[in-house]
Design a protein around this motif. Structure first.
Motif, mmCIF file in Angstrom:
data_model
loop_
_atom_site.group_PDB
_atom_site.id
_atom_site.type_symbol
_atom_site.label_atom_id
_atom_site.label_comp_id
_atom_site.label_asym_id
_atom_site.label_seq_id
_atom_site.Cartn_x
_atom_site.Cartn_y
_atom_site.Cartn_z
ATOM 1 N N LEU A 53 0.858 -1.178 0.000
ATOM 2 C CA LEU A 53 0.000 0.000 0.000
ATOM 3 C C LEU A 53 0.895 1.229 0.000
ATOM 4 O O LEU A 53 1.830 1.326 0.802
ATOM 5 N N LEU A 54 0.626 2.181 -0.887
ATOM 6 C CA LEU A 54 1.414 3.404 -0.988
ATOM 7 C C LEU A 54 0.620 4.575 -0.401
ATOM 8 O O LEU A 54 -0.546 4.785 -0.768
ATOM 9 N N LEU A 55 1.261 5.344 0.474
ATOM 10 C CA LEU A 55 0.589 6.446 1.170
ATOM 11 C C LEU A 55 1.296 7.765 0.877
ATOM 12 O O LEU A 55 2.519 7.868 1.039
ATOM 13 N N VAL A 142 3.631 -1.762 3.620
ATOM 14 C CA VAL A 142 3.121 -0.392 3.543
ATOM 15 C C VAL A 142 4.303 0.524 3.280
ATOM 16 O O VAL A 142 5.333 0.443 3.959
ATOM 17 N N VAL A 143 4.148 1.389 2.271
ATOM 18 C CA VAL A 143 5.186 2.341 1.892
ATOM 19 C C VAL A 143 4.592 3.740 2.005
ATOM 20 O O VAL A 143 3.605 4.056 1.334
ATOM 21 N N GLY A 144 5.157 4.568 2.863
ATOM 22 C CA GLY A 144 4.634 5.913 3.055
ATOM 23 C C GLY A 144 5.690 6.965 2.798
ATOM 24 O O GLY A 144 6.868 6.779 3.133
ATOM 25 N N HIS A 145 5.271 8.081 2.201
ATOM 26 C CA HIS A 145 6.170 9.201 1.942
ATOM 27 C C HIS A 145 5.791 10.370 2.828
ATOM 28 O O HIS A 145 4.614 10.749 2.894
ATOM 29 N N GLY A 156 1.158 -0.097 10.823
ATOM 30 C CA GLY A 156 2.049 -1.213 11.102
ATOM 31 C C GLY A 156 1.766 -1.922 12.404
ATOM 32 O O GLY A 156 2.016 -3.131 12.529
ATOM 33 N N GLY A 157 1.226 -1.185 13.375
ATOM 34 C CA GLY A 157 0.945 -1.799 14.660
ATOM 35 C C GLY A 157 -0.507 -2.147 14.896
ATOM 36 O O GLY A 157 -0.861 -2.610 15.988
ATOM 37 N N ALA A 167 8.187 0.778 4.513
ATOM 38 C CA ALA A 167 9.174 1.691 3.943
ATOM 39 C C ALA A 167 8.741 3.109 4.305
ATOM 40 O O ALA A 167 7.662 3.553 3.910
ATOM 41 N N LEU A 168 9.566 3.786 5.076
ATOM 42 C CA LEU A 168 9.276 5.128 5.565
ATOM 43 C C LEU A 168 10.195 6.089 4.811
ATOM 44 O O LEU A 168 11.373 6.245 5.144
#
Length: 333
Positions: A53-55, A142-145, A156-157, A167-168
């Motif tokens: 999932l991209l955020l 989950v990948v967030g920018h 994540g929790g 990926a942060l």
């Protein structure tokens, strides 16, 4: 003596691959229809794929990582391409206030939109990705920018099943108003270095910024008398339509959320040396918290010469090679 000649059919020689594709995905959360793009890389029929999932970052940033018409770096679309190269399916979506989704249930009452609403929307997106027929639900990420990285930590929790990786990317790693303070004071310091302000004026403005943040946190009116007009307008916006969002986001201290992560979760945290919005030292406390949570590698990666939008001076319109390398390492099986 005669011998039969056996010829392999194309199907026996090599299975036909399902070509890569993008498709529109729609889901509903809190009465709002949300629209997104599922990118499915080339795969074998019936194959279950790793999926992420991209955020997006803060503000009216859409599924592709853009704020049209002013800003179109395509950050998340490029991240989707990079992960697709490693056979990772991705879902990115138009969050509240952007793209086809718009304000949804908050149309006509945007002042009621708070940060938890965005977390619920992201959670619903994660569950939608989990339930796609191509997805391996045991290999979700989950990948967030930027602000999206803070939201990724929240998910994540809490989500089920827990993601195997986060990926942060250039993450918001301290409280929102602390980050705003840092950014504003750096702008004022630069104006002083260029001779536009005196040191005394700089000290006065810095003190007014600190007082404004304290007032916001105490739910008091902000005195903008000593603030330059653009900064005064920002604080006025923080007290207006954006008040609930700002105060609810500012209540989150990202390092505190790391403790809820499953030990061994694969975590990438990036910071760019050319990123004035999220300086590397603002990620120190989060990096320590992740270590104490016993997450897995690759850990923090410093991206030399990379800016907040994941570019460097030689790659202004594409992801910098250092970013691609970090993403590919993160996505490595």
């Amino acid at each position: 003596m005669a011998f039969a000649v056996v010829t392999a059919t194309p199907a026996e020689a090599a299975p036909r691959l399902v070509p890569a594709s993008d498709r529109e995905v729609v889901f509903t959360v809190d009465g709002t229809t949300t629209y997104g793009t599922l990118h499915v890389p080339e795969h074998r029929p019936g194959q279950r794929l790793r999926a992420a999932l991209l955020l997006p970052g803060s503000g009216p940033t859409d599924r592709d990582g853009n704020q049209p018409p002013a800003l179109s770096p395509n950050t998340l679309a490029l991240v989707a391409d990079a992960l697709g190269d490693k056979q990772v399916a991705t879902l990115r979506f138009d969050k509240y206030g952007t793209g086809r989704t718009g304000l949804g249930a908050y149309e006509g009452r945007p002042e009621e939109l708070d940060y938890p609403a965005f977390v619920r929307q992201a959670t619903a997106a994660y569950e939608t990705l989990r339930d796609q027929p191509e997805t391996d639900r045991r290999a979700l990420m989950v990948v967030g920018h930027s602000e999206g990285a803070m939201t990724a930590l929240q998910l994540g929790g809490t989500v089920s099943p827990r993601p195997v990786g986060l990926a942060l990317l250039q993450p918001q790693a301290i409280r929102l108003l602390d980050l705003v303070t840092l950014q504003l004071k750096e702008q004022i310091a630069e104006a002083t270095r260029q001779g536009h302000l005196t040191p005394e004026e700089q000290r006065t403005i810095d003190a007014a910024i600190d007082a404004g943040v304290a007032a916001l946190r105490d739910d008091r009116p902000v005195d903008t008398t000593e603030l330059p007009a653009p900064i005064a307008q920002l604080f006025e916006a923080f007290q207006g339509t954006n008040h609930r969002f700002v105060t609810s986001s500012d209540a989150i201290y990202p390092p505190d959320t790391a403790a809820a992560l499953r030990p061994g979760t694969r975590v990438l945290l990036t910071c760019g040396t050319n990123d004035p919005q999220v300086p590397c030292d603002t990620t120190d406390a989060l990096t320590t918290a992740l270590r104490r949570a016993h997450v897995g590698m690759p850990g923090r990666v410093t991206l030399h010469g990379v800016d907040h939008l994941l570019h460097d001076e030689n790659h202004p319109d594409t992801l910098a090679p250092a970013v691609l390398s970090a993403l590919h390492r993160f996505a490595k099986r």
